[in-house]
Design a protein around this motif. Structure first.
Motif, short mmCIF file in Angstrom:
data_model
loop_
_atom_site.label_atom_id
_atom_site.label_comp_id
_atom_site.label_asym_id
_atom_site.label_seq_id
_atom_site.Cartn_x
_atom_site.Cartn_y
_atom_site.Cartn_z
N ASN A 191 0.82 -1.22 0.00
CA ASN A 191 0.00 0.00 0.00
C ASN A 191 0.85 1.26 0.00
O ASN A 191 0.53 2.25 -0.64
N PHE A 192 1.95 1.19 0.74
CA PHE A 192 2.84 2.36 0.79
C PHE A 192 3.38 2.66 -0.61
O PHE A 192 3.37 3.80 -1.06
N VAL A 193 3.80 1.61 -1.31
CA VAL A 193 4.37 1.82 -2.65
C VAL A 193 3.27 2.29 -3.61
O VAL A 193 3.46 3.21 -4.40
N LYS A 194 2.09 1.66 -3.48
CA LYS A 194 0.97 2.06 -4.36
C LYS A 194 0.59 3.51 -4.14
O LYS A 194 0.09 4.17 -5.05
N GLY A 195 0.81 4.00 -2.91
CA GLY A 195 0.50 5.39 -2.60
C GLY A 195 1.41 6.36 -3.34
O GLY A 195 1.21 7.57 -3.28
N GLY A 196 2.43 5.84 -4.00
CA GLY A 196 3.34 6.71 -4.76
C GLY A 196 4.65 6.92 -4.03
O GLY A 196 4.65 7.27 -2.85
#
Ligand code: MSP
Length: 647
Positions: A191-196
């Protein structure tokens, strides 16, 4: 095949505590397990010595930074040596060859187009050594991870193109579902990575305690960001940028980390490696945090547990066993002495220790300390099947770092052994002239102990060496292959007497942890107190309010009795000026006789939560001073009314 296991490298701003010991025990156990299985295994640990946090800590201690780092680094190394941590290398980020390796990595990332110069403006938490944009701060000021006040940073900086690796990282997580262990932790990373991902500032100009940029950059104003420097240790330790012979161990098989530093290891680290064209580690295994009696441990609360104190009191292998058995991997664990003492007494002393004693005793009585396995299969095939099922289950648990499940499964073997002795009662069969059957049960249990010791050896190497000595066999890759993989029995045992492995632990030496103020996320009051607390934390000071939480009173001892079967305990009735006397169970028998205490006065911690010692309730604690010459009680200089407050 090679295996490479690592611990995080520890900051040299304070001595090791129980959390550091846990990470190290976990990794040491894994490395020993891989060696037992016959892999060429390299195990790395060490210290993280650069950055603003260390520079400031050294200043607060009035020491030159390198001298300060040398002292604390040595204290970690000495502790791991004392704890028999079987590392192949102890790396320090102040080592000259590490610095060369980091510079080489910087150059490669630069030449691959992943480093550019810009200007950083944002916030920095020195304690976490982490940059945060304002939007992530609590109330625009406090670190979202540790709650401390952050500082504003405006400086020229080189950046790493982290954003470029977003898709490649997500693909890697998807294709390698065991990259992050336990799997349940992967989502927070994804999720952290998907958040940008923003590009990462990887150099600093506002202080100098760090690795210089490579000569080729021709820029003396910058030092490397400490996390870039620190993460590279995993490859510089293998000679990256120097003599690269040990790079054959890369990629790492398991990198053990705490959950607080998972983001650095599961996002930044693989992105750096991709930029360096190096393969990614197989597993990043993230464990939870240890609390004490339900409270988060911190220096300011004075409730930090020193692993050295626990191991001095109870033995390092008991500590290893407890920590690896108590907590499901990945979850937070509580260090309660009650749980510790209970596990040692019931699982180590009763289940394992007694089984060995019984085998030594029975083999001595029935067969002159020789055990022959000739009839085991004939009389005990049921037990052998159950044993083999449990043994077969073990590997998967260890591969997933689930040491609690591993040990739980292993303990099934001792249950099978203890049950066989009860059910088959060899002493009855000896009387009934069925010696073959009696000896078959003894041999079954000897085999159970041998196999269990092989599999327990990564967790308790010294204890299991004593068992293998008592049973006359070796614990090594050969015995692993024959007795575990090959499921063979040991034909013959020559039994040696050894002293009991786990004498029962009788008492609790450390007081309960003081109750502390709420501290997880900063509330309004905390924010006001934060700065004062931070100062106090570094000096190991407490606030006056914390002191007054303890009720100290003068007490008169009205009755004193020895506790039978205990070398150390006396049971006292103490008058504290209240309606009824308080019972205090104190570990002072070696220094005072019961009679000599009656009628004397003592200083008592009067508001401790009652605790049970050897089944007796103790409602307080006496103040005493102990040094090499022994222990003496702290008493009022002149008689005082019972119950008088001290303070
Ligand atoms: N220096 C960094 C790691 C760099 S690795 C390239 C660091 N050091 S640390 O000394 O603060 O922490 C080292 C390890 O100890 C981390 O894995 C951390 O999670 C662990 N622990 C620190 N306190 C802990 C507990 N109370 N309980 C369990 N482990 C915790 O981070």
């Amino acid at each position: 095949m090679n295996k490479y296991i690592t611990t995080p490298i520890y900051y040299v701003n304070g001595e090791a505590h129980i959390g550091h010991a846990y990470t190290t025990f976990m990794a040491d156990t894994m490395a020993r397990y891989e060696k037992l299985k016959g892999y060429d295994t390299y195990f790395l640990t060490g210290t993280d010595e650069h950055g603003q946090k260390i520079e400031e800590s050294a200043k607060n201690n009035n020491k030159p930074t390198q001298e300060f780092a040398n002292e604390i680094s040595a204290s970690f190394k000495n502790l791991w040596d004392e704890f028999d941590i079987d590392y192949d290398k102890f790396i320090r980020t102040t080592d000259a060859d590490h610095k060369v390796g980091v510079q080489k990595a910087f150059e490669v990332m630069h030449s691959n187009g992943d480093i550019y110069k810009d200007f950083y403006e944002g916030h920095y938490c020195v304690s976490c050594e982490t940059f945060f944009p304002e939007t992530q701060l609590i109330d625009g000021e406090f670190c979202p991870d540790c709650g401390r006040a952050t500082s504003t940073v405006k400086e020229e900086s080189y950046f790493f193109k982290l954003s470029k690796y977003e898709d490649a990282l997500l693909k890697h997580y998807e294709e390698n579902p065991d990259f992050i262990l336990p799997r349940s932790r992967a989502n927070e990373v994804i999720n952290f990575v998907k958040g940008g991902l923003r590009d990462l500032s990887v150099t600093r100009t506002s202080f100098t305690w760090g690795v210089q940029l490579p000569e080729s950059m021709n820029d003396k104003n910058h030092v490397m960001y400490v996390w870039l420097d620190a993460l590279m240790n995993y490859i510089t330790a293998l000679g990256y940028g120097n003599d690269e012979e040990n790079m054959k161990y890369w990629p790492a098989s398991t990198q053990v980390v705490g959950k607080d530093i998972l983001r650095f290891h599961a996002i930044y680290w693989p992105a750096f490696l991709m930029s360096l064209d190096l393969p990614l580690p197989e597993h990043i295994a993230a464990h939870g945090w240890w609390t004490r009696d339900g409270e988060k441990m911190s220096k300011s609360k004075g409730n930090v547990i020193s692993p050295k104190e626990v191991s001095d009191a109870y033995g390092v292998e008991n500590l290893r066993y407890f920590m690896l058995r108590e907590v499901p991997f990945g979850q937070d664990g509580d260090f309660s002495q009650r749980a510790f003492v209970d596990r040692i007494n019931s699982e180590l002393s009763n289940d394992l220790g007694n089984l060995l004693n019984r085998i030594i005793g029975m083999s001595g009585k029935y067969s002159d300390f020789e055990i022959d396995s000739v009839d085991v299969e004939k009389y005990h095939s049921k037990e052998l099947d159950a044993m083999n099922i449990a043994l077969d289950n073990l590997d998967a648990f260890m591969q997933n770092m689930q040491t609690h499940r591993y040990l739980e499964e292993l303990w099934k073997l001792f249950a099978i052994g203890n049950k066989a002795i009860e059910e088959h009662a060899p002493w009855v069969k000896m009387k009934e002239d069925r010696k073959d059957e009696a000896l078959a049960t003894v041999a079954l249990v000897a085999n159970i102990l041998a196999k269990a010791s092989i599999m327990l050896s990564p967790v308790m190497p010294k204890t299991t060496a004593t068992i293998s000595d008592a049973l006359s066999f070796e614990i090594d890759n050969n015995s692993y292959k024959e007795l575990i993989l090959g499921k063979k029995l040991l034909k013959l045992f020559n039994i040696k007497k050894v002293p009991p492995l786990f004498p029962r632990i009788e008492e609790i030496l450390m007081p309960e942890a003081p109750k502390a103020m709420p501290d997880d996320k900063p509330n309004d009051k905390m924010k006001e107190d934060m700065k004062v607390k931070e100062q106090a934390q570094d000096d190991n000071l407490i606030e006056i309010g914390q002191f007054f939480q303890t009720s100290l009173k003068v007490g008169t001892i009205v009755e004193a009795q020895e506790v039978k079967k205990s070398k150390k305990l006396l049971k006292l009735q103490v008058d504290l000026g209240e309606e009824t006397n308080k019972q205090v169970v104190a570990g002072i028998k070696e220094f005072y006789s019961a009679e000599s205490l009656v009628g004397t006065q003592v200083c008592v911690v009067a508001n401790l939560k009652p605790a049970k010692l050897m089944g007796m309730v103790s409602e307080g604690m006496l103040l005493a001073a102990k040094d090499e010459d022994g222990l003496c009680l702290v008493r009022p200089e002149k008689p005082k009314k019972a119950g008088t407050t001290i303070g």
